[in-house]
Design a protein around this motif. Structure first.
Motif, mmCIF file in Angstrom:
data_model
loop_
_atom_site.group_PDB
_atom_site.id
_atom_site.type_symbol
_atom_site.label_atom_id
_atom_site.label_comp_id
_atom_site.label_asym_id
_atom_site.label_seq_id
_atom_site.Cartn_x
_atom_site.Cartn_y
_atom_site.Cartn_z
ATOM 1 N N GLN A 289 0.833 -1.214 0.000
ATOM 2 C CA GLN A 289 0.000 0.000 0.000
ATOM 3 C C GLN A 289 0.861 1.254 0.000
ATOM 4 O OE1 GLN A 289 -2.924 -0.180 3.160
ATOM 5 N NE2 GLN A 289 -4.308 -1.221 1.753
ATOM 6 N N ARG A 290 1.941 1.200 0.792
ATOM 7 C CA ARG A 290 2.827 2.361 0.849
ATOM 8 C C ARG A 290 3.395 2.655 -0.544
ATOM 9 N NH1 ARG A 290 8.077 3.718 1.083
ATOM 10 N NH2 ARG A 290 8.711 1.589 0.578
ATOM 11 N N GLN A 291 3.838 1.580 -1.230
ATOM 12 C CA GLN A 291 4.417 1.760 -2.567
ATOM 13 C C GLN A 291 3.388 2.279 -3.566
ATOM 14 O OE1 GLN A 291 6.377 -1.733 -3.948
ATOM 15 N NE2 GLN A 291 7.770 -1.858 -2.220
ATOM 16 N N ILE A 292 2.205 1.680 -3.537
ATOM 17 C CA ILE A 292 1.176 2.122 -4.477
ATOM 18 C C ILE A 292 0.838 3.581 -4.205
ATOM 19 C CG2 ILE A 292 -1.262 1.874 -5.131
ATOM 20 C CD1 ILE A 292 -0.914 -1.150 -4.701
ATOM 21 N N GLU A 293 0.724 3.920 -2.933
ATOM 22 C CA GLU A 293 0.307 5.271 -2.590
ATOM 23 C C GLU A 293 1.320 6.315 -3.051
ATOM 24 O OE1 GLU A 293 -1.622 5.891 1.085
ATOM 25 O OE2 GLU A 293 -1.392 8.073 0.933
ATOM 26 N N TYR A 294 2.604 6.098 -2.770
ATOM 27 C CA TYR A 294 3.538 7.157 -3.156
ATOM 28 C C TYR A 294 3.729 7.216 -4.665
ATOM 29 C CZ TYR A 294 7.887 4.360 -3.725
ATOM 30 O OH TYR A 294 8.854 3.489 -4.151
ATOM 31 N N LYS A 295 3.672 6.049 -5.332
ATOM 32 C CA LYS A 295 3.807 6.062 -6.795
ATOM 33 C C LYS A 295 2.588 6.731 -7.448
ATOM 34 C CE LYS A 295 6.805 2.100 -6.817
ATOM 35 N NZ LYS A 295 7.057 0.705 -7.165
ATOM 36 N N ALA A 296 1.413 6.461 -6.899
ATOM 37 C CA ALA A 296 0.190 7.052 -7.437
ATOM 38 C C ALA A 296 0.203 8.564 -7.235
ATOM 39 C CB ALA A 296 -1.030 6.430 -6.769
ATOM 40 N N ARG A 297 0.540 9.001 -6.027
ATOM 41 C CA ARG A 297 0.570 10.445 -5.746
ATOM 42 C C ARG A 297 1.503 11.174 -6.701
ATOM 43 N NH1 ARG A 297 -1.339 12.413 -0.644
ATOM 44 N NH2 ARG A 297 0.033 14.196 -0.807
ATOM 45 N N TRP A 298 2.615 10.526 -7.002
ATOM 46 C CA TRP A 298 3.603 11.132 -7.905
ATOM 47 C C TRP A 298 2.995 11.417 -9.272
ATOM 48 C CZ3 TRP A 298 7.976 13.118 -6.228
ATOM 49 C CH2 TRP A 298 8.950 13.489 -7.156
ATOM 50 N N GLU A 299 2.004 10.616 -9.659
ATOM 51 C CA GLU A 299 1.340 10.796 -10.945
ATOM 52 C C GLU A 299 0.044 11.593 -10.799
ATOM 53 O OE1 GLU A 299 2.834 9.905 -13.583
ATOM 54 O OE2 GLU A 299 4.332 8.496 -12.828
ATOM 55 N N GLY A 300 -0.243 12.088 -9.613
ATOM 56 C CA GLY A 300 -1.463 12.860 -9.385
ATOM 57 C C GLY A 300 -2.713 11.987 -9.278
ATOM 58 N N ILE A 301 -2.522 10.698 -9.055
ATOM 59 C CA ILE A 301 -3.645 9.758 -8.994
ATOM 60 C C ILE A 301 -4.178 9.664 -7.563
ATOM 61 C CG2 ILE A 301 -4.262 7.296 -9.239
ATOM 62 C CD1 ILE A 301 -1.976 7.173 -11.376
ATOM 63 N N PRO A 302 -5.483 9.902 -7.362
ATOM 64 C CA PRO A 302 -6.007 9.811 -5.993
ATOM 65 C C PRO A 302 -6.035 8.373 -5.480
ATOM 66 C CG PRO A 302 -7.765 10.346 -7.539
ATOM 67 C CD PRO A 302 -6.496 10.326 -8.326
ATOM 68 N N VAL A 303 -5.803 8.209 -4.200
ATOM 69 C CA VAL A 303 -5.850 6.895 -3.554
ATOM 70 C C VAL A 303 -6.889 6.943 -2.440
ATOM 71 C CG1 VAL A 303 -4.543 5.162 -2.251
ATOM 72 C CG2 VAL A 303 -3.427 6.437 -4.081
#
Ligand SMILES: [Zn+2]
Length: 380
Positions: A289-303
């Motif tokens: 979850q930590r990995q998905i969250e920071y990678k998603a945020r980097w692309e502006g993707i909401p989690v």
């Protein structure tokens, strides 16, 4: 929206750096001890209480300030955790480490990190090509450097424009796989059995260690624990990268279960105690979850996180309780829906996530949500 990432590399510390790591560890533990004794949590009050007491250390003030700031974070986490579990051990840093947000310089031309050591006499650590390339990304701001005995990590940040998602991708995690369901009706499974095998292998190694000396045993298991985590982390990096790419391509947000969902991962019958089983599983789930969250945020993707309650047993069509059948399938006796249990869970997570996102779509998920009664604490 501010997004943060970090890049790591291995390095070999010289004697000065090793000494700095040990000194930082001691300062950190002193600050934590002072914080606990004086019952302070804010950065300001801890600085007032601790800074003067760090005078005995021959360290640059950069490091003293960072030790105080890191201790503030540790104390905050400890307070939160001890409210849930009063038995929890007081925090204590075992491993030499050093974190600094000030005073260091990245010299791209010299391919080195300059670390403050003595006034006007920094220590230089060579940076590898990968790290240098990452740090050349435009519009990033370098935030901090963390050193351990084996690794250095540089954290950096940027401002990103959040995307307006046109749907969601839901992720269900089981011991051996990840199941993905998205608003376009696409389902996908990713095999994570390799991660489970690695855990089993290290468990086997540990079980053969019969040394009576607790300190040696702790040292050795600590070492294997770190190697194991590193390997599992690599597998998770691959999986999280694919999920975020999928979300980016489709302009979808990501929805996952709130961490309490790890309860259902506590499978029985693989020979370890409940606590251990829970800890390993919850670690890798949290790491994913930590990995998905920071990678998603980097692309502006909401989690989005949703309550996991019932996602594995409720019918994703009508909301009734389902009955397990052979081969990990579930059958609903109200509406007749038969489905793979992981797919059902992912669909339920997707449906819950859809309530948080104003997307105009007549997907099945939306329909299922409207029919299903709302769990009281689901919206927290
Ligand atoms: Zn049903």
């Amino acid at each position: 929206m501010r997004a943060v990432k970090a890049v790591q590399q291995h390095y070999t510390p010289g004697p000065e750096i090793l000494q700095m790591l040990e000194q930082f560890r001691q300062m950190l533990n002193d600050c934590v001890r002072i914080g606990l004794a004086e019952n302070v949590t804010s950065l300001k009050s801890l600085s007032m209480k601790a800074y003067n007491q760090l005078a005995t250390y021959d360290a640059m003030s950069y490091y003293k300030l960072c030790a105080i700031s890191k201790a503030t974070g540790i104390l905050g986490n400890y307070r939160k955790a001890s409210r849930k579990n009063p038995e929890i051990k007081e925090p204590y840093a075992q491993r030499p480490q050093l974190i600094t947000c000030y005073g260091f310089k990245i010299k791209t031309k010299e391919e080195a990190l300059l670390l403050p050591f003595k006034p006007k006499q920094p220590l230089s650590i060579p940076l590898n090509a990968h790290v240098l390339r990452v740090l050349l990304e435009p519009n990033i701001e370098i935030r901090s450097v963390t050193l351990t005995e084996e690794q250095l990590s540089i954290s950096y940040a940027k401002e990103v424009e959040p995307i307006q998602p046109r749907g969601l991708i839901a992720i269900d995690r089981n011991l051996n796989n990840l199941t993905i369901a998205d608003s376009d009706g696409q389902m996908k499974k990713q095999n994570l059995a390799k991660a489970t095998e690695i855990k089993a292998m290290y468990r086997e190694i540990r079980s053969h260690m019969r040394r009576n000396d607790t300190r040696i045993r702790q040292h050795v298991t600590g070492k294997y624990g770190r190697k194991e985590r590193e390997k599992v982390r690599q597998i998770l990096h691959h999986a999280s990268k694919q999920i975020v790419m999928h979300a980016k391509e489709k302009k979808f947000g990501v929805v996952m279960e709130n961490l309490t969902g790890i309860r259902k991962l506590y499978g029985k019958g693989n020979g370890q105690g409940r606590t251990y089983r829970g800890r390993m599983n919850s670690w890798s789930y949290a790491e994913l979850q930590r990995q998905i969250e920071y990678k998603a945020r980097w692309e502006g993707i909401p989690v989005i996180y949703v309550n996991p309650y019932g996602t594995s047993v409720k019918c994703s069509i009508c909301g009734s309780r389902m009955k397990p059948e052979e081969n990990r399938t579930l059958k609903c006796h109200s509406c007749g829906f038969a489905v793979d249990r992981d797919v059902n869970a992912a669909r339920n997570i997707l449906a819950r996530g859809m309530r948080f996102v104003p997307i105009a779509s007549a997907s099945e998920a939306m329909v299922a949500v409207q029919r299903r009664p709302v769990d009281a604490d689901e919206l927290t």
